[in-house]
Design a protein around this motif. Structure first.
Motif, short mmCIF file in Angstrom:
data_model
loop_
_atom_site.label_atom_id
_atom_site.label_comp_id
_atom_site.label_asym_id
_atom_site.label_seq_id
_atom_site.Cartn_x
_atom_site.Cartn_y
_atom_site.Cartn_z
N ALA A 14 -23.73 -3.80 -16.15
CA ALA A 14 -22.83 -3.53 -17.26
C ALA A 14 -23.61 -2.78 -18.34
N LEU A 15 -22.90 -2.30 -19.34
CA LEU A 15 -23.53 -1.60 -20.45
C LEU A 15 -23.08 -2.22 -21.76
N ILE A 16 -24.04 -2.59 -22.60
CA ILE A 16 -23.75 -3.05 -23.95
C ILE A 16 -24.21 -1.97 -24.93
N VAL A 106 -27.55 -6.07 -16.98
CA VAL A 106 -26.97 -5.26 -18.05
C VAL A 106 -28.02 -4.30 -18.61
N ASN A 107 -27.59 -3.09 -18.91
CA ASN A 107 -28.38 -2.16 -19.72
C ASN A 107 -27.89 -2.23 -21.15
N VAL A 108 -28.82 -2.13 -22.09
CA VAL A 108 -28.48 -2.22 -23.52
C VAL A 108 -29.01 -0.98 -24.22
N ILE A 109 -28.14 -0.30 -24.97
CA ILE A 109 -28.55 0.85 -25.76
C ILE A 109 -28.17 0.63 -27.21
N LYS A 134 -30.36 -10.20 -15.94
CA LYS A 134 -31.40 -9.19 -15.92
C LYS A 134 -31.06 -8.15 -16.99
N ILE A 135 -31.92 -8.05 -18.00
CA ILE A 135 -31.65 -7.21 -19.16
C ILE A 135 -32.66 -6.06 -19.22
N TYR A 145 -38.24 -4.07 -19.98
CA TYR A 145 -37.70 -5.14 -19.16
C TYR A 145 -38.79 -6.17 -18.84
N LEU A 146 -38.36 -7.34 -18.39
CA LEU A 146 -39.26 -8.45 -18.09
C LEU A 146 -39.82 -8.30 -16.69
#
Length: 220
Positions: A14-16, A106-109, A134-135, A145-146
């Motif tokens: 998903a994208l946030i 999720v990808n976060v921008i 998973k972020i 990322y971790l």
């Protein structure tokens, strides 16, 4: 900016879209192309709509005085998620929302580059949700990322890799880095692995036994 494409049921992240500094249209377009779900925090909705992006979920405490019904009409069908809990940031609430929907990644921008406190909190929250989601946090200069306890990935020579511990990370080993790690310990505020480089084209291996270690793939 065109609307995103729907891909295979939640197999892609998903994208946030948060409310920090904007990224390039190129990066935004690449992420939208493969995102099955676009979640926008309420503080960013006007900026997002100005770019012509189709929004799936609008989430927040809606304390800015705008009319939620307007977005129901202009972005139909959109899901409006009211999250009044003041003990969590809106980004944390968005992570909770995805976890409740059993979305694994999720990808976060737009999560970095403005207020430093927001940037630090947004990045370190990668660790807080490590067992549930998973972020990946992205901007025009980095991908964060971790790391698992053993990490392997191919990189071209001279790629910039920064290893940032959250707290203390011990028993770290690396292969194919210019500044190798050999049973090293990194501790935030004292010693980090910032601005290391890939020694040669090929696989980079990073292992650690204890602690939370972030990798930042960086470019200028």
């Amino acid at each position: 900016m065109s609307s995103h494409h729907i891909v295979r049921d939640d197999q892609e992240p998903a994208l946030i879209i948060a409310n920090g500094a904007a990224c390039s249209e190129e990066l935004l377009g690449q992420l939208l192309e493969w995102s099955p779900l676009v979640v926008v925090l309420d503080s960013a909705i006007e900026r997002v709509l100005e770019l012509g992006i189709k929004v799936d979920v609008l989430l927040g405490d809606f304390d800015r005085g705008f009319d939620v019904n307007y977005y129901k009409d202009s972005q139909y069908p959109i899901e409006i998620v009211y999250t009044p809990n003041q003990d969590k940031t809106d980004l944390e609430k968005a992570f909770d929302y995805l976890i409740q929907r059993n979305i694994p990644a999720v990808n976060v921008i737009w999560a970095t580059g403005k207020r430093a406190d927001h940037t630090i909190t947004n990045i370190t929250n990668i660790v807080r949700f490590r067992n549930q989601l998973k972020i990946v946090v992205l901007d025009d200069h980095s991908k964060i990322y971790l790391l698992p306890n053993k990490f392997e990935k191919w990189y071209p020579k001279n790629s910039i890799l920064s290893l940032i511990p959250i707290g203390e990370v011990s028993n770290i080993y690396s292969k194919n880095l210019v500044y190798p790690l050999e049973n090293d310990t990194l501790t935030i505020g004292y010693r980090t692995g910032s601005s290391n480089h890939v020694a040669e084209d090929g696989i980079v291996t990073i292992e650690h036994q204890k602690g939370d270690l972030l990798l930042m793939e960086c470019w200028d």
